[in-house]
Design an enzyme around this catalytic site. Structure first.
Site, short mmCIF file in Angstrom:
data_model
loop_
_atom_site.label_atom_id
_atom_site.label_comp_id
_atom_site.label_asym_id
_atom_site.label_seq_id
_atom_site.Cartn_x
_atom_site.Cartn_y
_atom_site.Cartn_z
CG ASN A 53 -1.82 1.19 1.33
OD1 ASN A 53 -2.46 1.53 0.35
ND2 ASN A 53 -1.89 1.83 2.49
CG HIS A 94 -0.46 6.11 5.01
ND1 HIS A 94 -1.84 6.07 5.15
CD2 HIS A 94 -0.01 7.00 5.92
CE1 HIS A 94 -2.19 6.89 6.13
NE2 HIS A 94 -1.10 7.45 6.61
CB SER A 137 5.28 5.31 4.02
OG SER A 137 5.66 6.40 4.83
CG ASP A 181 -2.56 3.49 7.39
OD1 ASP A 181 -2.64 2.90 6.31
OD2 ASP A 181 -3.36 4.38 7.75
C1 GRF Z 1 -3.17 8.47 -2.91
O1 GRF Z 1 -2.97 9.79 -2.58
C2 GRF Z 1 -2.68 7.57 -1.81
O2 GRF Z 1 -1.80 8.20 -0.97
C3 GRF Z 1 -3.90 7.18 -1.06
O3 GRF Z 1 -4.95 7.24 -1.98
C4 GRF Z 1 -4.63 8.13 -3.03
C5 GRF Z 1 -4.95 7.47 -4.31
O4 GRF Z 1 -4.83 8.33 -5.42
N1 GRF Z 1 -3.68 5.89 -0.46
P1 GRF Z 1 -4.98 7.77 -6.88
O5 GRF Z 1 -6.34 7.07 -6.97
O6 GRF Z 1 -3.86 6.84 -7.16
O7 GRF Z 1 -4.96 8.99 -7.77
#
Ligand code: GRF
Length: 227
Positions: free
Chosen positions: A111, A113, A140, A149
């Site tokens: 993931n 974050h 991260s 997380d």
């Molecule tokens: C990202 O900003 C990420 O940090 C979070 O969700 C958002 C997804 O954005 N986990 P996208 O759909 O890839 O534009």
């Protein structure tokens, strides 16, 4: 491109800007991956359009059709497994995942974050970063564990916080780095250079005291896991 490509499934809920960087990397050969499927829990996710435009198979698995998290996650795992991924990438997938789902994919589920973990787990990270007065913020990439997380961090990207930042300007700066960091981490995994062993991230077989960090100036094309 030559050589083996890592089969990947990407889970999304929305825009899919991170997904787009994987599609671009697969296409230009910088990412040795084969995106077998994009799965969204929302039919209106723009990322589904991105997959379609790239000729990548997509699926919608709407959580509202399931009575509870356990039944949805069982269906999700069944769907994911059909594509036999070596790596499952959460890219803006806005659902909590049950422990049994997460544990099924230990070491194969990652993931991104939007904070420098362990700071600011959970939601509204950019606003909370501003409120706390930190000078540095970022994002991260981590292996996913049942605790939200809290999984072992693979790599981070750092951005400066400006005095006149708003949550929106900070988010824009962090997302620019997400789009460099996430493909980099996936490349390291696809190349077998980053692994999870006994709950710890190994870079080229070694434990590190701190996860590697990139900054806005870093040349990620040349970045190595051991720097
Ligand atoms: C990202 O900003 C990420 O940090 C979070 O969700 C958002 C997804 O954005 N986990 P996208 O759909 O890839 O534009």
């Amino acid at each position: 491109m030559s050589g083996k490509r890592l089969p990947v499934v990407v889970l999304i809920s929305g825009n899919g800007s991170n997904l787009q960087t994987f599609i671009d990397g697969q296409r230009d050969g910088s990412l040795p991956i084969d995106i077998r499927a994009v799965i969204s829990n929302r039919a209106d996710a723009h990322g589904l359009r991105r997959a379609e435009d790239a000729g990548i198979h997509s699926e919608i698995l709407d959580h509202r059709a399931y009575p509870n998290r356990a039944s949805y996650d069982t269906a999700l795992a069944g769907l994911v497994d059909r594509f036999a991924p070596g790596l499952i990438v959460l890219a803006g997938f806005m659902r909590l995942l049950s422990a049994s789902f997460v544990e099924r994919y230990t070491g194969r589920l990652i993931n991104i974050h939007p904070s420098l973990l362990p700071a600011f787990r959970g939601l509204h990270t950019h606003r909370r970063a501003l409120e706390s007065g930190v000078r540095e913020h970022g994002c991260s990439v981590h292996f996913v564990t049942p605790e939200l997380d809290a999984g072992p961090v693979i790599a981070q990207a750092v951005v400066p916080v400006a005095a006149n930042d708003t949550p929106e300007t900070l988010q824009t700066r962090v997302q620019t780095e997400e789009h460099r960091l996430y493909p980099l981490a996936i490349r390291w995994i696809a190349e077998g250079r980053v692994t999870l062993r006994d709950g710890e991230v190994l870079h080229d077989g070694d434990r590190r005291r701190q996860p590697p960090r990139i900054t806005p100036g870093t040349d990620t094309a040349a970045a190595r896991a051991d720097r």
